[in-house]
Design a protein around this motif. Structure first.
Motif, PDB file in Angstrom:
ATOM      1  N   ASN A 164      -5.102  -7.510  -1.802  1.00  0.00           N
ATOM      2  CA  ASN A 164      -5.868  -8.674  -2.239  1.00  0.00           C
ATOM      3  C   ASN A 164      -5.198  -9.973  -1.800  1.00  0.00           C
ATOM      4  O   ASN A 164      -5.860 -10.893  -1.301  1.00  0.00           O
ATOM      5  CB  ASN A 164      -6.069  -8.676  -3.759  1.00  0.00           C
ATOM      6  N   LEU A 165      -3.874 -10.040  -1.967  1.00  0.00           N
ATOM      7  CA  LEU A 165      -3.139 -11.230  -1.525  1.00  0.00           C
ATOM      8  C   LEU A 165      -3.180 -11.357  -0.003  1.00  0.00           C
ATOM      9  O   LEU A 165      -3.320 -12.460   0.528  1.00  0.00           O
ATOM     10  CB  LEU A 165      -1.682 -11.177  -1.994  1.00  0.00           C
ATOM     11  N   VAL A 166      -3.070 -10.234   0.682  1.00  0.00           N
ATOM     12  CA  VAL A 166      -3.119 -10.244   2.146  1.00  0.00           C
ATOM     13  C   VAL A 166      -4.480 -10.752   2.617  1.00  0.00           C
ATOM     14  O   VAL A 166      -4.562 -11.547   3.554  1.00  0.00           O
ATOM     15  CB  VAL A 166      -2.824  -8.840   2.720  1.00  0.00           C
ATOM     16  N   GLY A 212      -7.449 -14.998   5.215  1.00  0.00           N
ATOM     17  CA  GLY A 212      -8.581 -15.921   5.228  1.00  0.00           C
ATOM     18  C   GLY A 212      -8.136 -17.366   5.360  1.00  0.00           C
ATOM     19  O   GLY A 212      -8.754 -18.159   6.075  1.00  0.00           O
ATOM     20  N   MET A 213      -7.046 -17.707   4.682  1.00  0.00           N
ATOM     21  CA  MET A 213      -6.528 -19.076   4.776  1.00  0.00           C
ATOM     22  C   MET A 213      -6.024 -19.382   6.181  1.00  0.00           C
ATOM     23  O   MET A 213      -6.258 -20.478   6.706  1.00  0.00           O
ATOM     24  CB  MET A 213      -5.414 -19.308   3.748  1.00  0.00           C
ATOM     25  N   TYR A 222       1.541 -18.685  -0.275  1.00  0.00           N
ATOM     26  CA  TYR A 222       1.211 -17.269  -0.089  1.00  0.00           C
ATOM     27  C   TYR A 222       2.210 -16.577   0.835  1.00  0.00           C
ATOM     28  O   TYR A 222       2.554 -15.417   0.621  1.00  0.00           O
ATOM     29  CB  TYR A 222      -0.212 -17.102   0.450  1.00  0.00           C
ATOM     30  N   SER A 223       2.688 -17.273   1.854  1.00  0.00           N
ATOM     31  CA  SER A 223       3.678 -16.640   2.733  1.00  0.00           C
ATOM     32  C   SER A 223       4.969 -16.373   1.963  1.00  0.00           C
ATOM     33  O   SER A 223       5.644 -15.375   2.217  1.00  0.00           O
ATOM     34  CB  SER A 223       3.936 -17.486   3.987  1.00  0.00           C
ATOM     35  N   GLN A 225       7.520  -8.179  -8.728  1.00  0.00           N
ATOM     36  CA  GLN A 225       7.622  -8.863 -10.014  1.00  0.00           C
ATOM     37  C   GLN A 225       6.445  -9.795 -10.245  1.00  0.00           C
ATOM     38  O   GLN A 225       5.894  -9.863 -11.330  1.00  0.00           O
ATOM     39  CB  GLN A 225       8.925  -9.667 -10.089  1.00  0.00           C
ATOM     40  N   TYR A 226       6.051 -10.523  -9.211  1.00  0.00           N
ATOM     41  CA  TYR A 226       4.918 -11.438  -9.338  1.00  0.00           C
ATOM     42  C   TYR A 226       3.641 -10.692  -9.660  1.00  0.00           C
ATOM     43  O   TYR A 226       2.880 -11.071 -10.537  1.00  0.00           O
ATOM     44  CB  TYR A 226       4.741 -12.242  -8.050  1.00  0.00           C
ATOM     45  N   LEU A 227       3.386  -9.595  -8.957  1.00  0.00           N
ATOM     46  CA  LEU A 227       2.166  -8.829  -9.186  1.00  0.00           C
ATOM     47  C   LEU A 227       2.171  -8.149 -10.548  1.00  0.00           C
ATOM     48  O   LEU A 227       1.118  -7.942 -11.135  1.00  0.00           O
ATOM     49  CB  LEU A 227       1.966  -7.795  -8.080  1.00  0.00           C
TER      50      LEU A 227
END
Length: 121
Positions: A29-31, A36-37, A87-88, A115-117
Motif C-alpha cells: 500500500n505504501l509502495v 503514484g507520487m 515516504y522514501s 514499527q511504523y506499520l
C-alpha cells in the motif's frame, strides 16, 4: 521527456527494496502511494518545463485587486516533494533512512518500517 507509468515506478521501487533486502508484501500500500507520487511529480515537472518554468502569474482576487502569486503547479510540486521524501524515509529508500543510530549502531532501518506499520494510527 517520456514519463514512466505508475506501474513502472512501482516495479522499480519494489526492485530497489528487494535489492536492499527490505521488501515485504505488506508494504505494497505504501509502495503504491509512493509510486503514484513519483509518477505525478514527473508529470508536474513536465508541465512546468512546458510552461517555460513559469514561477508566478497575475491573479485577481475577489476584491478586484491584481497581484502576482506563485503558480499552483509549483505549489503542488513543492508539497509533493516533501511527501516523496517522507515516504522514501518510511520505505527506507534513501541514505538517511537506510541505517539509524542505536546504542549498538547495528540496527537496520528496515525495522523502522515494521514499527511504523505496526504502530496504532
Amino acid at each position: 521527456m517520456t514519463v514512466k507509468t505508475k506501474k513502472q515506478f512501482r516495479s522499480a521501487v519494489i526492485r530497489e527494496m528487494k535489492s536492499l533486502g527490505i521488501y515485504k508484501k505488506e508494504y505494497n500500500n505504501l509502495v503504491d502511494i509512493y509510486s503514484g507520487m513519483l509518477h505525478q511529480y514527473l508529470l508536474f515537472e513536465q508541465q512546468f518545463e512546458e510552461s517555460n518554468y513559469l514561477i508566478t502569474e497575475e491573479y485577481t482576487n475577489k476584491a478586484g485587486a491584481t497581484n502576482q502569486r506563485k503558480v499552483p503547479l509549483l505549489t503542488a510540486m513543492e508539497s509533493l516533494r516533501k511527501d516523496i521524501v517522507s515516504y522514501s524515509d518510511r520505505l527506507c529508500l534513501n541514505p538517511k533512512s537506510l541505517f539509524i543510530e542505536t546504542p549498538s549502531k547495528e540496527k537496520q532501518a528496515g525495522s523502522i518500517l515494521d514499527q511504523y506499520l505496526a504502530s496504532p494510527k
